[in-house]
Design a protein around this motif. Structure first.
Motif, short mmCIF file in Angstrom:
data_model
loop_
_atom_site.label_atom_id
_atom_site.label_comp_id
_atom_site.label_asym_id
_atom_site.label_seq_id
_atom_site.Cartn_x
_atom_site.Cartn_y
_atom_site.Cartn_z
N UNK A 1 0.74 -1.09 -0.11
CA UNK A 1 -0.13 0.09 0.01
C UNK A 1 0.86 1.28 0.02
N UNK A 2 0.57 2.31 -0.97
CA UNK A 2 1.45 3.49 -1.02
C UNK A 2 0.70 4.34 0.12
N UNK A 3 1.54 4.69 1.09
CA UNK A 3 1.06 5.50 2.12
C UNK A 3 1.78 6.76 2.50
N UNK A 4 2.96 6.92 1.94
CA UNK A 4 3.76 7.98 2.60
C UNK A 4 3.23 9.28 1.87
N UNK A 5 3.12 10.56 2.64
CA UNK A 5 2.56 11.71 2.51
C UNK A 5 3.54 12.31 1.29
N UNK A 6 4.94 12.43 1.63
CA UNK A 6 5.95 12.97 0.88
C UNK A 6 7.28 12.35 1.38
N UNK A 7 8.28 12.57 0.67
CA UNK A 7 9.61 12.00 1.34
C UNK A 7 10.08 13.09 2.03
N UNK A 8 10.08 12.79 3.59
CA UNK A 8 10.49 13.83 4.63
C UNK A 8 11.49 12.72 5.52
N UNK A 9 12.49 13.30 5.69
CA UNK A 9 13.49 12.64 6.47
C UNK A 9 13.72 13.04 7.99
N UNK A 10 12.97 14.09 8.33
CA UNK A 10 13.43 14.46 9.77
C UNK A 10 12.84 13.74 10.63
N UNK A 11 13.24 13.40 11.88
CA UNK A 11 12.85 12.65 12.95
C UNK A 11 11.82 13.29 13.89
N UNK A 12 10.72 12.83 14.71
CA UNK A 12 10.31 13.79 15.42
C UNK A 12 11.10 14.27 16.67
N UNK A 127 2.93 3.93 10.08
CA UNK A 127 1.96 4.13 10.75
C UNK A 127 0.65 3.99 9.75
N UNK A 128 0.51 4.44 8.54
CA UNK A 128 -0.54 4.64 7.82
C UNK A 128 -1.07 3.16 7.80
N UNK A 129 -0.18 2.16 7.40
CA UNK A 129 -0.58 0.70 7.11
C UNK A 129 -0.99 0.15 8.28
N UNK A 130 -0.43 0.50 9.65
CA UNK A 130 -0.69 -0.13 10.87
C UNK A 130 -2.20 0.30 11.09
N UNK A 131 -2.63 1.44 10.88
CA UNK A 131 -3.82 1.92 11.30
C UNK A 131 -5.04 1.40 10.50
N UNK A 132 -4.56 1.20 9.00
CA UNK A 132 -5.66 0.38 8.21
C UNK A 132 -5.66 -1.01 8.59
N UNK A 133 -4.82 -1.64 9.06
CA UNK A 133 -4.74 -3.05 9.17
C UNK A 133 -5.72 -3.32 10.56
N UNK A 134 -5.51 -2.09 11.43
CA UNK A 134 -6.30 -2.44 12.62
C UNK A 134 -7.83 -2.30 12.67
N UNK A 144 -5.58 -8.86 9.28
CA UNK A 144 -5.88 -8.33 8.10
C UNK A 144 -6.03 -9.25 6.76
N UNK A 145 -7.28 -8.86 6.03
CA UNK A 145 -7.35 -9.53 4.67
C UNK A 145 -7.56 -8.89 3.79
N UNK A 146 -6.48 -8.91 2.63
CA UNK A 146 -6.46 -7.87 1.68
C UNK A 146 -7.41 -8.06 0.73
N UNK A 147 -8.02 -9.17 0.42
CA UNK A 147 -9.15 -9.52 -0.43
C UNK A 147 -10.48 -8.92 0.18
N UNK A 148 -10.69 -9.04 1.13
CA UNK A 148 -11.67 -8.34 1.97
C UNK A 148 -11.77 -6.74 2.10
N UNK A 149 -10.43 -6.47 2.17
CA UNK A 149 -10.07 -4.98 2.18
C UNK A 149 -10.55 -4.26 0.74
N UNK A 150 -10.18 -5.01 -0.34
CA UNK A 150 -10.33 -4.52 -1.77
C UNK A 150 -11.89 -4.56 -1.91
#
Length: 511
Positions: A1-12, A127-134, A144-150
């Motif tokens: 799954x493509x989930x990144x907002x943009x290429x940012x390298x800075x840590x929190x 983080x995005x993948x984790x939220x979707x899978x939950x 998480x069921x990829x077929x059910x998801x689609x």
């Protein structure tokens, strides 16, 4: 799954450090000329004509799908919390401002995304993948069921790309919240809060409203006659009547009851129609209430004979309203189909429309104007009533206070708790300026009666100090969390307001 907002390298940790160093300048400099919002729709009816975006906030579009979802969410909210489960009419939608509220909410969300951009917030793919899978509805046996998801996305007209973009934006916005919560709160500050909360008093608040007292000022028929002889006074009275006329007019109304048979997951439309037809064969004006209590599937109507009370046009869905207003008094309708199901309507009574006339209301309005002009009489009456209330409070005479409450239509609220930090509990609020005066005086004595002559009322507060055993323990952690949340919300509100205040808006079509 493509989930990144943009290429940012800075840590929190680095972001947090940069944020704390630059916050004071940041909010001043990034707010100007930030966004152009372009509105290109008239409402829900035009959603199909604008497939890509109905508005744009900076570089963030508001899609037709987003607007439709928010609009539906608003409709459901008002239906459940303001209309007791009834569908909203077009007049209700306009009255509650639902279209504008839907757009405003979406614009606020996009503004927060712009804030997140400027603050170098990231929405990490993991983080995005984790939220979707939950999400439980994407899972089979807890996994998480990829077929059910689609399949679920496709059934709801969504692509994985659209859904993942939505979740990415959601995570992005949630991560930006951490920047609003970076408020250092010292232990000394919490000590002061604990000390102020410990300054607790119980008491009674009495309010003497000028509007109620003013009505006690006597106005003679001769005064009214002399007042209206002057053209300027008559014109003023007529002007006030015209302003009030719409609220004084009595619209046509119907007093009705109904029997509702719903179409549900377990009861098809055909079954509901058959049931209402069977009931229609048995029901008449004499037995309608009994039959409504037995058969209606509207919970609020059971035990009340299906009563809807009096209502005017615009309060019911059009199909129901049209039939109800066409029936004669004592008549029962044929089955009527609406979005709620099938109805039988019984009209108990009808009230004809009555237009308000100036002759009927000129004496009442003139009396008000003359009472308003008698400032010295009002001042004297307010002073006399205040003296009576103070005497009752000083002598702790609750019976006398109750008598004064009935006699002068004053407001009395007892067992009100005050503390220096939060002010007072209860329905009657004392302004912070008056609260400060009270606690400054209470430094000197433990019991006191205070009175404040305000613009539209007199407020009297009688207090006694609480005993120490009545003071709840101070929860430092809870207080810290609550304070940080309040400060966070205040900062967020102020920042987004300033963004909005400095945002040029182009609106091509009115909502």
């Amino acid at each position: 799954m493509k989930a990144s907002k943009k290429s940012k390298q800075k840590g929190y940790s680095k972001m947090a450090g940069n944020f704390q160093k630059t916050t004071s300048n940041f909010f001043v400099t990034f707010l100007i000329g930030l966004i152009v919002v372009s509105f290109m729709f008239t409402g829900v009816q035009s959603m199909n004509t604008s497939p890509n975006a109905v508005a744009k906030v900076g570089s963030y579009p508001i899609s037709a799908r987003e607007y439709q979802m928010e609009y539906n969410r608003q409709l459901n909210f008002f239906k459940n919390y303001m209309m007791q489960g009834k569908d909203l009419s077009s007049q209700d939608i306009e009255r509650f401002g639902i279209k504008n509220a839907s757009l405003k909410n979406l614009v606020q969300r996009k503004l927060q995304l712009i804030f997140a951009d400027k603050a170098d917030v990231v929405a990490a793919p993991a983080q995005v993948k984790k939220q979707i899978k939950e999400f439980e509805f994407f899972q089979t046996n807890g996994q998480f069921d990829i077929n059910k998801y689609k399949e679920l996305l496709r059934a709801n007209g969504l692509t994985p790309q659209d859904f993942e973009e939505d979740i990415t934006n959601q995570v992005y916005a949630e991560n930006s919240e951490s920047f609003f919560s970076m408020f250092p709160i010292s232990e000394g500050y919490l000590d002061d809060i604990a000390k102020f909360k410990a300054q607790r008093y119980n008491g009674t608040i009495v309010e003497i409203p000028q509007s109620a007292v003013k009505k006690r000022i006597k106005v003679s028929s001769q005064e009214i006659e002399e007042f209206l002889k002057k053209e300027v006074n008559k014109a003023r009275t007529e002007s006030i009547f015209k302003q009030r006329k719409a609220s004084l007019d009595v619209p046509e109304q119907v007093k009705a009851s109904h029997i509702l048979i719903r179409v549900t997951d377990t009861q098809t439309e055909e079954q509901a129609e058959k049931k209402i037809q069977e009931i229609a064969k048995k029901v008449n004006a004499k037995n309608f209430k009994t039959m409504a209590n037995r058969y209606t599937e509207e919970e609020s109507g059971k035990g009340k004979g299906g009563s809807l009370g009096l209502f005017s046009k615009g309060r019911m869905v059009p199909e129901f309203e049209q039939v109800a207003f066409s029936l004669d008094k004592g008549q029962v309708s044929e089955p009527v189909k609406t979005a709620f199901g099938y109805h039988l309507i019984y009209v108990e009574d009808k009230v004809s429309a009555k237009e308000a006339t100036f002759d009927k209301y000129k004496k009442e309005i003139t009396t008000e104007l003359i009472q308003d002009s008698k400032e010295e009489e009002l001042k004297e009456l307010m002073s006399n009533i205040k003296t009576e209330v103070l005497d009752a409070l000083r002598s702790n005479d609750s019976k006398k206070l109750e008598t004064l409450k009935s006699k002068y239509a004053i407001k009395v609220e007892e067992n009100v708790e005050f503390n220096r930090y939060e002010g007072n509990t209860g329905r009657t609020q004392v302004a912070s300026s008056e609260t400060k005066v009270i606690f400054d005086e209470l430094k000197k004595v433990d019991a006191k009666i205070f009175d404040f002559d305000l613009a539209t009322k007199t407020q009297i507060i009688a207090l006694e100090r609480n005993s120490n055993k009545d003071i709840p323990p101070f929860d430092r952690k809870k207080e810290m969390n609550g304070l940080q949340m309040a400060l966070s919300n205040k900062l967020k509100k102020d920042v987004l307001k300033e963004i909005g205040d400095n945002t040029p808006v182009k609106q091509f079509v009115q909502l």
